[in-house]
Design a protein around this motif. Structure first.
Motif, PDB file in Angstrom:
ATOM      1  N   ASN A   1       0.817  -1.211   0.000  1.00 50.27           N
ATOM      2  CA  ASN A   1       0.000   0.000   0.000  1.00 50.27           C
ATOM      3  C   ASN A   1       0.860   1.276   0.000  1.00 50.27           C
ATOM      4  N   PHE A   2       1.580   1.462  -1.099  1.00 50.32           N
ATOM      5  CA  PHE A   2       2.358   2.682  -1.318  1.00 50.32           C
ATOM      6  C   PHE A   2       1.748   3.444  -2.492  1.00 50.32           C
ATOM      7  N   GLU A   3       1.680   4.758  -2.358  1.00 43.77           N
ATOM      8  CA  GLU A   3       1.286   5.617  -3.469  1.00 43.77           C
ATOM      9  C   GLU A   3       2.390   6.647  -3.689  1.00 43.77           C
ATOM     10  N   ILE A   4       2.978   6.604  -4.884  1.00 44.29           N
ATOM     11  CA  ILE A   4       4.095   7.483  -5.219  1.00 44.29           C
ATOM     12  C   ILE A   4       3.718   8.230  -6.486  1.00 44.29           C
ATOM     13  N   SER A   5       3.727   9.565  -6.437  1.00 36.43           N
ATOM     14  CA  SER A   5       3.265  10.329  -7.596  1.00 36.43           C
ATOM     15  C   SER A   5       4.026  11.638  -7.738  1.00 36.43           C
ATOM     16  N   ASN A   6       4.002  12.161  -8.954  1.00 41.78           N
ATOM     17  CA  ASN A   6       4.619  13.458  -9.270  1.00 41.78           C
ATOM     18  C   ASN A   6       6.101  13.464  -8.872  1.00 41.78           C
ATOM     19  N   ILE A   7       6.849  12.587  -9.526  1.00 37.96           N
ATOM     20  CA  ILE A   7       8.282  12.435  -9.260  1.00 37.96           C
ATOM     21  C   ILE A   7       9.056  12.791 -10.516  1.00 37.96           C
ATOM     22  N   VAL A   8      10.105  13.583 -10.366  1.00 40.94           N
ATOM     23  CA  VAL A   8      11.028  13.864 -11.462  1.00 40.94           C
ATOM     24  C   VAL A   8      12.428  13.510 -11.000  1.00 40.94           C
ATOM     25  N   CYS A   9      13.139  12.736 -11.814  1.00 37.66           N
ATOM     26  CA  CYS A   9      14.534  12.403 -11.517  1.00 37.66           C
ATOM     27  C   CYS A   9      15.379  12.677 -12.750  1.00 37.66           C
ATOM     28  N   ASP A  10      16.338  13.566 -12.607  1.00 36.70           N
ATOM     29  CA  ASP A  10      17.277  13.890 -13.682  1.00 36.70           C
ATOM     30  C   ASP A  10      18.621  13.270 -13.337  1.00 36.70           C
ATOM     31  N   GLY A  11      18.798  12.039 -13.767  1.00 35.79           N
ATOM     32  CA  GLY A  11      20.071  11.363 -13.558  1.00 35.79           C
ATOM     33  C   GLY A  11      20.024  10.335 -12.453  1.00 35.79           C
ATOM     34  N   ALA A  12      20.146   9.058 -12.823  1.00 38.74           N
ATOM     35  CA  ALA A  12      20.264   7.945 -11.877  1.00 38.74           C
ATOM     36  C   ALA A  12      20.697   6.732 -12.682  1.00 38.74           C
ATOM     37  N   ASP A  13      21.221   5.737 -11.991  1.00 37.59           N
ATOM     38  CA  ASP A  13      21.576   4.509 -12.701  1.00 37.59           C
ATOM     39  C   ASP A  13      20.315   3.764 -13.138  1.00 37.59           C
ATOM     40  N   LYS A  14      19.303   3.732 -12.253  1.00 42.34           N
ATOM     41  CA  LYS A  14      18.067   3.006 -12.564  1.00 42.34           C
ATOM     42  C   LYS A  14      16.879   3.796 -12.050  1.00 42.34           C
ATOM     43  N   GLY A  15      15.780   3.747 -12.791  1.00 38.00           N
ATOM     44  CA  GLY A  15      14.603   4.495 -12.388  1.00 38.00           C
ATOM     45  C   GLY A  15      13.845   3.857 -11.242  1.00 38.00           C
ATOM     46  N   ILE A  16      13.390   2.611 -11.448  1.00 37.68           N
ATOM     47  CA  ILE A  16      12.577   1.910 -10.451  1.00 37.68           C
ATOM     48  C   ILE A  16      13.136   0.516 -10.246  1.00 37.68           C
ATOM     49  N   PHE A  17      13.256   0.112  -8.984  1.00 36.02           N
ATOM     50  CA  PHE A  17      13.680  -1.253  -8.668  1.00 36.02           C
ATOM     51  C   PHE A  17      12.794  -1.786  -7.551  1.00 36.02           C
TER      52      PHE A  17
ATOM     53  N   ALA B   1       5.467 -11.001  -1.750  1.00 30.75           N
ATOM     54  CA  ALA B   1       5.729 -10.013  -2.787  1.00 30.75           C
ATOM     55  C   ALA B   1       5.680  -8.602  -2.221  1.00 30.75           C
ATOM     56  N   VAL B   2       6.429  -7.704  -2.837  1.00 32.99           N
ATOM     57  CA  VAL B   2       6.151  -6.274  -2.685  1.00 32.99           C
ATOM     58  C   VAL B   2       4.819  -6.053  -3.386  1.00 32.99           C
ATOM     59  N   LYS B   3       3.824  -5.464  -2.701  1.00 36.43           N
ATOM     60  CA  LYS B   3       2.498  -5.469  -3.319  1.00 36.43           C
ATOM     61  C   LYS B   3       1.697  -4.192  -3.088  1.00 36.43           C
ATOM     62  N   ASN B   4       0.789  -4.008  -4.020  1.00 39.57           N
ATOM     63  CA  ASN B   4      -0.108  -2.851  -4.037  1.00 39.57           C
ATOM     64  C   ASN B   4       0.680  -1.545  -4.014  1.00 39.57           C
ATOM     65  N   ILE B   5       1.482  -1.375  -5.045  1.00 39.27           N
ATOM     66  CA  ILE B   5       2.294  -0.174  -5.210  1.00 39.27           C
ATOM     67  C   ILE B   5       1.768   0.594  -6.415  1.00 39.27           C
ATOM     68  N   SER B   6       1.436   1.851  -6.216  1.00 37.99           N
ATOM     69  CA  SER B   6       0.980   2.720  -7.294  1.00 37.99           C
ATOM     70  C   SER B   6       2.015   3.811  -7.536  1.00 37.99           C
ATOM     71  N   ILE B   7       2.486   3.918  -8.783  1.00 40.45           N
ATOM     72  CA  ILE B   7       3.450   4.950  -9.166  1.00 40.45           C
ATOM     73  C   ILE B   7       2.863   5.689 -10.369  1.00 40.45           C
ATOM     74  N   SER B   8       2.657   6.997 -10.206  1.00 39.64           N
ATOM     75  CA  SER B   8       1.977   7.738 -11.272  1.00 39.64           C
ATOM     76  C   SER B   8       2.617   9.108 -11.494  1.00 39.64           C
ATOM     77  N   ASN B   9       2.455   9.583 -12.728  1.00 37.26           N
ATOM     78  CA  ASN B   9       2.937  10.929 -13.093  1.00 37.26           C
ATOM     79  C   ASN B   9       4.410  11.103 -12.738  1.00 37.26           C
ATOM     80  N   VAL B  10       5.221  10.263 -13.364  1.00 41.23           N
ATOM     81  CA  VAL B  10       6.642  10.186 -13.039  1.00 41.23           C
ATOM     82  C   VAL B  10       7.463  10.343 -14.316  1.00 41.23           C
ATOM     83  N   LEU B  11       8.532  11.124 -14.229  1.00 39.41           N
ATOM     84  CA  LEU B  11       9.494  11.233 -15.326  1.00 39.41           C
ATOM     85  C   LEU B  11      10.879  10.930 -14.768  1.00 39.41           C
TER      86      LEU B  11
END
Length: 545
Positions: free
Chosen positions: A418-434, A442-452
């Motif tokens: 039960n995570f909600e992650i939104s409106n994220i901007v990252c300029d420079g990283a080795d990996k975006g999402i892991f 399981a890692v479960k019920n994760i919402s990621i929205s409006n991300v660049l």
């Protein structure tokens, strides 16, 4: 009987209704009560303190705090100057106030810090008394524009590879000892002994504090430890150069950290900014961290000790804060065995941290981390992952191409949900999402929205379920695949955008990868929508435009 059952039904209905309306949301954020103080002022100079950087003022400062408390509370004033001191013990109803240009400098004389029973990662441990401590207090504060300096360099061993050549020569000239291979500097023989013999301060059955005198110097204190305190305010102060963690509120309630600056050298091992452990009703607002380990970290005890304590960190807001060098910007774990819930993080920036949003745990921890909300987070030059979930912290994950054997889930099995992650901007990283869960959890019920996320690599989703990515842009330089899915299910990806150079959207791995839904995404620009490996097949994914 009918009346009794009707009453029970009404009670249950009322409780259910109350629980629904008590649930926190972005429209109903948790709050923390702040302390208030009498106007009476107790100037440490009147107790004999001298601001020359040479005179030890421990007794004068503690006497002022004692008098302030006994007379009903107020402000203990530290004016401009360098005030050398040993450990300070806070008292209820006392606001320790440091004027601008006041430096509260803790001595490098280890003998001024007695061994005490403390807490290390949720376990009873022998530690040197913290420079500033408070135990079972109410209505306390440390405020003002001054500086609290823990003299941490005197306590910390350091590797030669972490310093410049001139810094290393200066360290050698300061005294201490060097390892046989010449690569590690130790401040004392006791530190060298503990490190080389792999000793620690965890209090074993039948042992007393005296049994740990032989390694005393190795048991570095946290700069500020507040244990089981209520109505706590830390505001405007600079806390720096801590021997171990900088700020450690433990089992506190109504805790506010506002406009703080928290600093440590990059090489400061265990040099966390703040570790909020098993606390309730917390606000971190407008703070800046530049430290040697995790920046803003949430904990709740380790393994059996944390589960036995059973106190989650809960009802917390982190906002308007910046993290520079740190292992993680906002972090939960790995000692989260008591759980964490109802945490809101927004309007923060991470610049140069190893990871951005970092959630870590391992088998054996137990604990449920849930109802975590993050939005409006801006990251630049992240070393590793921007958004990171891992259930193999400090344990060996399966080798590439292999799958760990599932074990029976029980009280020692950790959970991220039960995570909600939104409106994220990252300029420079080795990996975006892991994301990497366990076969049994399981890692479960994760919402990621409006991300660049503009990164080297896109996303990896391993042993995870109920994952929703909506309006996510993954501009990965190493373009193929954009997303790796491994033994994961119930994944919905809506309106995915990706680098024009990409030729493969998905690498789907493992027979348990299924129910992957791609929607509202232009897949015409890639040569292959999905490849299938290790038992995965084309039925695992559905594409709907």
């Amino acid at each position: 009987m009918i009346i009794k059952k009707t009453f029970q039904f009404l009670v249950l209905a009322l409780l259910a209704h109350t629980q629904v309306h008590a649930q926190y949301s972005w429209d109903n954020l948790p709050t923390a009560q702040v302390p208030t103080f009498k106007n009476d002022t107790f100037n440490i100079k009147k107790y004999g303190a001298i601001a020359d950087g040479i005179t030890l003022n421990t007794n004068s400062i503690n006497k002022a705090i004692d008098d302030c408390c006994k007379k009903g509370g107020g402000v203990v004033l530290i004016q401009e100057g360098i005030w050398l001191t040993g450990p300070i013990a806070l008292k209820s109803n006392v606001n320790l106030h440091l004027n601008a240009a006041a430096i509260l400098q803790f001595t490098k004389d280890f003998n001024q810090f007695p061994l005490v029973e403390g807490n290390y990662e949720g376990a009873r441990s022998a530690r040197n008394q913290s420079p500033i401590s408070g135990d079972h207090l109410e209505n306390i504060a440390i405020t003002g524009k001054g500086i609290v300096d823990g003299n941490g360099d005197a306590w910390r061993m350091v590797g030669r590879d972490r310093l410049t050549e001139s810094e290393w020569k200066k360290k050698l000239a300061s005294g201490g000892l060097v390892s046989a291979d010449g690569n590690t500097w130790y401040p004392s023989a006791k530190t060298k002994k503990a490190h080389e013999e792999k000793l620690n301060g965890i209090i074993a059955p039948g042992k007393t504090l005296k049994d740990y005198e032989a390694i005393k110097d190795y048991l570095r204190p946290n700069l500020v430890v507040l244990n089981d305190c209520k109505k706590v305010l830390l505001e405007d102060v600079t806390f720096q150069n801590s021997p171990a963690w900088n700020l450690h509120p433990l089992m506190c309630e109504d805790l506010t950290l506002k406009n703080l600056t928290v600093k440590n050298p990059e090489y400061a091992q265990n040099g966390d900014g703040v570790d909020v452990e098993s606390c309730k009703n917390v606000l971190i607002d407008g703070c800046t961290f530049d430290v040697g380990d995790d920046g803003i970290c949430i904990k709740s005890g380790r393994d059996e000790e944390g589960r036995k304590r059973g106190k989650p960190t809960e009802n917390m807001v982190v906002r308007n804060s910046t993290v520079y060098k740190a292992h993680g910007g906002f972090v939960i774990g790995s000692e989260m065995s008591g759980g964490a819930k109802n945490i809101f993080v927004y309007s923060c920036s991470f610049i140069g941290t190893d990871k951005g949003l970092r959630f870590k745990t391992a088998r054996g921890r137990g604990g449920v981390v849930e109802n975590i909300y993050c939005k409006n987070i801006f990251m630049k030059d992240i070393v590793h992952e921007a958004i990171y979930f891992d259930m193999y912290y400090f344990t060996a994950p399966p080798k590439k191409g292999e799958r760990a054997e599932a074990v029976e889930a029980n009280i020692t099995t950790p959970q991220f949900r039960n995570f909600e992650i939104s409106n994220i901007v990252c300029d420079g990283a080795d990996k975006g999402i892991f994301m990497r869960g366990l076969p049994e959890m399981a890692v479960k019920n994760i919402s990621i929205s409006n991300v660049l996320l503009s990164t080297e690599k896109g996303a990896e989703i391993i042993e995870s379920s109920d994952i929703k990515l909506s309006n996510v842009t993954l501009l990965s330089k190493k373009t193929d695949p954009v997303i790796h899915v491994e033994n994961s299910k119930d994944i919905t990806i809506d309106a995915l955008k990706y680098s024009p150079a990409s030729t493969l959207l998905f690498n789907i791995y493992g027979a348990d990868s299924k129910d992957i839904n791609l929607r509202n995404t232009d897949a015409s620009k890639v040569k292959t929508v999905a490849s299938f490996v290790k038992g995965a097949n084309a039925k695992a994914i559905t594409v709907v435009n």
